[in-house]
Design an enzyme around this catalytic site. Structure first.
Site, PDB file in Angstrom:
ATOM      1  N   CYS A 116      39.464  38.016  35.045  1.00 47.40           N
ATOM      2  CA  CYS A 116      38.870  39.005  34.132  1.00 47.40           C
ATOM      3  C   CYS A 116      38.430  38.388  32.808  1.00 47.40           C
ATOM      4  CB  CYS A 116      39.837  40.151  33.876  1.00 47.40           C
ATOM      5  SG  CYS A 116      40.400  40.927  35.387  1.00 47.40           S
ATOM      6  N   HIS A 257      38.028  43.795  27.524  1.00 46.84           N
ATOM      7  CA  HIS A 257      38.074  43.913  28.983  1.00 46.84           C
ATOM      8  C   HIS A 257      38.548  45.316  29.324  1.00 46.84           C
ATOM      9  CE1 HIS A 257      38.830  43.399  33.133  1.00 46.84           C
ATOM     10  NE2 HIS A 257      40.138  43.319  33.020  1.00 46.84           N
ATOM     11  N   ASN A 287      38.225  48.814  36.622  1.00 47.94           N
ATOM     12  CA  ASN A 287      38.311  47.409  36.205  1.00 47.94           C
ATOM     13  C   ASN A 287      37.381  46.577  37.097  1.00 47.94           C
ATOM     14  OD1 ASN A 287      39.054  44.746  35.813  1.00 47.94           O
ATOM     15  ND2 ASN A 287      41.259  45.128  35.903  1.00 47.94           N
TER      16      ASN A 287
HETATM   17  O1  UT7 Z   1      42.427  43.085  34.746  1.00 50.08           O
HETATM   18  C1  UT7 Z   1      43.521  42.217  34.701  1.00 50.08           C
HETATM   19  C2  UT7 Z   1      44.603  42.757  33.914  1.00 50.08           C
HETATM   20  N1  UT7 Z   1      45.150  43.925  34.530  1.00 50.08           N
HETATM   21  C3  UT7 Z   1      45.764  44.801  33.789  1.00 50.08           C
HETATM   22  O2  UT7 Z   1      45.758  44.618  32.605  1.00 50.08           O
HETATM   23  C4  UT7 Z   1      46.491  45.944  34.437  1.00 50.08           C
HETATM   24  C5  UT7 Z   1      47.789  46.171  33.728  1.00 50.08           C
HETATM   25  N2  UT7 Z   1      48.617  47.208  34.258  1.00 50.08           N
HETATM   26  C6  UT7 Z   1      48.295  48.535  34.234  1.00 50.08           C
HETATM   27  O3  UT7 Z   1      47.195  48.890  33.891  1.00 50.08           O
HETATM   28  C7  UT7 Z   1      49.358  49.530  34.586  1.00 50.08           C
HETATM   29  O4  UT7 Z   1      50.606  48.878  34.694  1.00 50.08           O
HETATM   30  C8  UT7 Z   1      49.100  50.327  35.891  1.00 50.08           C
HETATM   31  C9  UT7 Z   1      47.953  51.332  35.665  1.00 50.08           C
HETATM   32  C10 UT7 Z   1      48.740  49.373  36.994  1.00 50.08           C
HETATM   33  C11 UT7 Z   1      50.334  51.122  36.283  1.00 50.08           C
HETATM   34  O5  UT7 Z   1      50.761  51.948  35.221  1.00 50.08           O
HETATM   35  P1  UT7 Z   1      52.307  51.990  34.807  1.00 50.08           P
HETATM   36  O6  UT7 Z   1      52.446  53.024  33.776  1.00 50.08           O
HETATM   37  O7  UT7 Z   1      52.720  50.592  34.457  1.00 50.08           O
HETATM   38  O8  UT7 Z   1      52.993  52.524  36.125  1.00 50.08           O
HETATM   39  P2  UT7 Z   1      54.115  51.814  37.034  1.00 50.08           P
HETATM   40  O9  UT7 Z   1      53.539  50.666  37.770  1.00 50.08           O
HETATM   41  O10 UT7 Z   1      55.342  51.587  36.227  1.00 50.08           O
HETATM   42  O11 UT7 Z   1      54.410  52.975  38.055  1.00 50.08           O
HETATM   43  C12 UT7 Z   1      55.029  54.204  37.658  1.00 50.08           C
HETATM   44  C13 UT7 Z   1      55.285  55.050  38.879  1.00 50.08           C
HETATM   45  C14 UT7 Z   1      56.019  54.307  39.989  1.00 50.08           C
HETATM   46  O12 UT7 Z   1      56.921  55.214  40.588  1.00 50.08           O
HETATM   47  P3  UT7 Z   1      58.471  55.203  40.202  1.00 50.08           P
HETATM   48  O13 UT7 Z   1      58.943  53.813  40.581  1.00 50.08           O
HETATM   49  O14 UT7 Z   1      58.526  55.448  38.729  1.00 50.08           O
HETATM   50  O15 UT7 Z   1      59.026  56.304  41.039  1.00 50.08           O
HETATM   51  C15 UT7 Z   1      54.930  53.952  40.965  1.00 50.08           C
HETATM   52  O16 UT7 Z   1      55.389  53.839  42.283  1.00 50.08           O
HETATM   53  O17 UT7 Z   1      54.046  55.473  39.463  1.00 50.08           O
HETATM   54  C16 UT7 Z   1      54.001  55.131  40.855  1.00 50.08           C
HETATM   55  N3  UT7 Z   1      52.623  54.813  41.201  1.00 50.08           N
HETATM   56  C17 UT7 Z   1      51.718  55.734  41.512  1.00 50.08           C
HETATM   57  N4  UT7 Z   1      51.786  57.073  41.609  1.00 50.08           N
HETATM   58  C18 UT7 Z   1      50.670  57.737  41.920  1.00 50.08           C
HETATM   59  C19 UT7 Z   1      52.043  53.582  41.230  1.00 50.08           C
HETATM   60  N5  UT7 Z   1      50.750  53.712  41.560  1.00 50.08           N
HETATM   61  C20 UT7 Z   1      50.511  55.037  41.735  1.00 50.08           C
HETATM   62  C21 UT7 Z   1      49.376  55.785  42.062  1.00 50.08           C
HETATM   63  N6  UT7 Z   1      49.492  57.125  42.148  1.00 50.08           N
HETATM   64  N7  UT7 Z   1      48.173  55.217  42.284  1.00 50.08           N
END
Ligand code: UT7
Length: 330
Positions: A116, A257, A287
């Site tokens: 990215c 980004h 993204n």
């Molecule tokens: O481009 C390169 C750089 N990339 C980035 O900068 C991306 C960085 N990361 C992010 O943008 C975020 O971490 C995400 C958008 C990917 C995820 O957001 P988050 O607030 O960090 O969520 P999480 O991964 O901690 O997940 C929270 C909960 C989990 O459930 P539990 O364990 O709390 O029960 C996940 O299983 O949300 C669940 N979950 C979803 N639920 C519904 C994960 N993906 C989904 C989904 N829909 N698509």
């Protein structure tokens, strides 16, 4: 005579016609529009048609950038394509793009993979090559068909990515104080495992089992990447401002980004720069990796958000984990 600097002569972008909304994704995996919007800010993304390759997206963006610069493919003697999704593993996508555009055979053509951050890396590379005096006009493209390396069964990643391309035409100016003022690039290779495609490379060639397990698709530990992204982008921004003796308040527009709205909001808070100074379009694209900054840059210019004399900060973060920042005065 003033020292030569790299200037942006034209910008262009392209996104495939098909739009995949959050509601569409909710029919494919266990997710919801609400979750995707509140966690990432994304509402929809563009997805390339099956026969549409990264080079096709790149060519459309490049044609728009060349038209904007009032230059022809024959004027280009350096082509750098930032991508993690070349049309095929070998050769470089840049060679297909050169051929499709009709860029002369004397032009240097290569791909650059800094994920990215690729566009900012390519900008810096092209600028250094132009400064050597051996090239006159560079075409720098960020182009991705991430849909081809996305696991459409993995809800933690498939809701995030999209396809698209952005391009800039670069030239050399002797006008003092304009163009690319400076860049800051770096990487945290020790955290590479947080965002990668585990199989299919030379250390771990793909097998029937690894393909069945989806290990040839992008995998990401989102939460960890999020934290490092905020810190690295903020630091890169501060470093480049310090390097150029500028204060954040002198930045007219930040083009970050486009990975996550919450990342951009955090950077806005840390830099104490209001969100109105950040260009955000991730709600419509998701993204798009190395394409995200040049698409946003092109949109911002065409929307009249960048005026002569403005200082723009480009700041990126991605797999590697790489980061990069660039300051441009228009
Ligand atoms: O481009 C390169 C750089 N990339 C980035 O900068 C991306 C960085 N990361 C992010 O943008 C975020 O971490 C995400 C958008 C990917 C995820 O957001 P988050 O607030 O960090 O969520 P999480 O991964 O901690 O997940 C929270 C909960 C989990 O459930 P539990 O364990 O709390 O029960 C996940 O299983 O949300 C669940 N979950 C979803 N639920 C519904 C994960 N993906 C989904 C989904 N829909 N698509």
């Amino acid at each position: 005579m003033a020292t030569a600097s790299t200037i942006i002569l034209g910008t262009g972008s392209y996104a495939p016609a098909r739009i995949l909304t959050n509601a569409d994704l909710a029919k494919m995996v266990d997710t919801s529009d609400e979750w995707i919007r509140t966690r990432s800010g994304i509402r929809e993304r563009h997805i390339a048609a099956p026969g549409e390759a990264t080079s096709d997206l790149a060519v459309a963006a490049a044609r728009a950038a060349l038209a904007d610069a009032k230059l022809q493919p024959k004027d280009i003697d350096l082509l750098i394509v930032a991508t993690v999704t070349p049309d095929q593993p070998l050769p470089a996508a840049s060679c297909a793009i050169q051929h499709k555009l009709g860029i002369p055979t004397h032009a240097a053509c290569f791909d650059l993979n800094a994920a990215c951050s690729g566009f900012v890396y390519a900008l810096d590379t092209a600028s250094a090559m132009l400064a050597s005096g051996r090239y006159r006009h560079a075409l720098v493209i960020g182009a991705e068909k991430l849909s081809a390396i996305t696991n459409w069964k993995d809800r933690t990643t498939c809701v995030l990515f999209g396809d698209g391309a952005g391009a800039v035409v670069l030239g050399v100016s002797h006008e003092p104080g304009v163009g690319l003022l400076g860049t800051k690039l770096g990487a945290y290779g020790d955290s590479a495992d947080l965002l990668c495609i585990p199989r299919g490379g030379s250390s771990n060639p793909a097998t029937a089992e690894s393909i069945a397990a989806g290990d040839h698709f992008i995998q990401m530990k989102g939460k960890e990447v999020f934290k490092i992204a905020v810190r690295a982008m903020e630091e890169a921004a501060r470093d480049i401002l310090e390097q150029q003796g500028l204060h954040a308040d002198q930045i007219a527009l930040v083009i970050p980004h486009q990975a996550n709205l919450r990342i951009i909001e955090s950077i806005s808070q840390y830099l104490e720069l209001p969100m109105e100074r950040f260009y955000v379009n991730l709600e419509r694209y998701g993204n798009t990796s190395s394409a995200s900054i040049p698409i946003a840059l092109d949109e911002a210019r065409r929307a009249g958000r960048i005026k002569r004399g403005d200082i723009t900060l480009l700041v990126a973060f991605g797999a590697g984990l790489t980061y990069g920042a660039a300051l441009v005065r228009w």
